[in-house]
Write an enzyme that holds these catalytic residues in place. Structure first.
Site, short mmCIF file in Angstrom:
data_model
loop_
_atom_site.label_atom_id
_atom_site.label_comp_id
_atom_site.label_asym_id
_atom_site.label_seq_id
_atom_site.Cartn_x
_atom_site.Cartn_y
_atom_site.Cartn_z
N HIS A 97 0.85 -1.19 0.00
CA HIS A 97 0.00 0.00 0.00
C HIS A 97 0.89 1.25 0.00
O HIS A 97 0.78 2.10 0.87
CB HIS A 97 -0.92 0.00 1.21
N TYR A 213 17.67 -8.55 -22.08
CA TYR A 213 18.28 -9.81 -22.48
C TYR A 213 19.80 -9.70 -22.60
O TYR A 213 20.45 -10.60 -23.10
CB TYR A 213 17.69 -10.29 -23.81
#
Length: 230
Positions: A97, A213
Site C-alpha cells: 500500500h 536480455y
C-alpha cells in the site's frame, strides 16, 4: 527445490518484508509477498508483524488453495495463487500500500505514458483495476484483468501489485511503480502532462526488452553500439 533452497527463499521473503516497511514502501502488516517453489508457492502469513516474522512462519500453499502449518496465509492469497497459476513468466508477486501509488488508486487513475519508464511494465500504461473487497475472488479476477500483458498494476482504492521473475525483481518493480506514481502526482500539479505516442512507446519497449536480455541497447541502427575496447 531442496529443503536448503526452500529455507533460503523463506529467509529472503522475511528480509524483503522488513525492507519493504523500512523503505517506507509499506506500513504495518498491510503488504504481502509470494514466491513460487517446487510444491506450489510460499506466501506471507496473515496479520503477523514483520519484525516478529521468522522463516518458519512463511506459509506453504498449493494451487488447490490448501496450505501447511499452524499459521494462516495472507488474506490476499487468492490473487497470489491465481497470478502465479496464470503467468509462467512470473515467480514472485509483491503487494503493498505504497503512499503515492495508493493515492492514484483511490481515484481509480491509470498511469499513462507520461514518462517512458511506464514501458518497463510491458505496455503504454499502468492500469488501475476496478475495486473489489480485499481477500475475495472478485479482487483476484480484477487484478488478473489489469495485469494482462503487464508486470504491475494499481488496485482500485487499495494499493499496487508488482510482479517479477524473482523476488528481488518484483521488489524493484514495486519501487519503480511508486516512483512513477509520485512523479505523476507531482506533474499533475501543473496540469495533465502530455503522453508519449504509442509508436514511441513501442520503440521504448523493444529497447527495454533488448537491454533486459543483455544485448546492446541499439534500436534499428539509431544508436551507436557500445563495444569492448580491443
Amino acid at each position: 527445490m531442496t529443503e536448503t533452497a526452500d529455507t533460503a527463499l523463506r529467509r529472503e521473503i522475511v528480509e524483503t518484508c522488513r525492507r519493504m516497511n523500512a523503505s517506507g514502501l509499506n506500513q504495518g502488516t498491510a503488504g504481502n509477498i509470494s514466491v513460487r517453489n517446487a510444491a506450489g508457492f510460499l506466501v506471507t502469513p496473515s496479520s503477523l508483524p514483520y519484525d516478529a516474522m521468522q522463516p518458519e512462519d512463511v506459509v506453504q500453499m498449493y494451487f488447490d488453495g490448501s496450505y501447511d502449518g499452524a499459521r494462516r496465509p495472507s488474506s490476499e492469497w487468492r490473487f497470489h495463487r491465481d497470478i502465479l497459476a496464470a503467468r509462467d513468466d512470473v515467480n514472485s508477486v509483491f503487494h503493498c500500500h505504497s503512499v503515492y501509488a495508493t493515492s492514484l488508486a483511490v481515484h481509480h487513475k491509470t498511469i499513462p505514458s507520461f514518462h517512458y519508464m511506464t514501458g518497463i511494465f510491458g505496455g503504454t500504461t499502468i492500469r488501475c483495476a476496478r475495486y473489489a473487497t480485499y481477500g475475495t475472488q472478485a479482487l483476484s479476477d480484477a487484478a488478473l484483468e489489469a495485469l494482462e500483458d503487464r508486470t504491475a498494476c494499481l488496485l482500485g482504492q487499495h494499493g499496487q501489485i508488482a510482479l517479477g521473475k524473482t523476488l528481488a525483481q518484483a521488489f524493484s518493480n514495486a519501487i519503480e511503480v511508486e516512483t512513477l506514481s509520485r512523479l505523476y502526482i507531482q506533474a499533475l500539479v501543473l496540469g495533465e502532462p502530455p503522453v508519449l505516442p504509442d509508436d514511441e512507446m513501442e520503440r521504448v519497449i523493444r529497447q527495454m526488452k533488448n537491454m533486459s536480455y543483455g544485448l546492446a541497447p541499439d534500436l534499428d541502427g539509431v544508436n551507436d553500439t557500445a563495444r569492448k575496447r580491443a
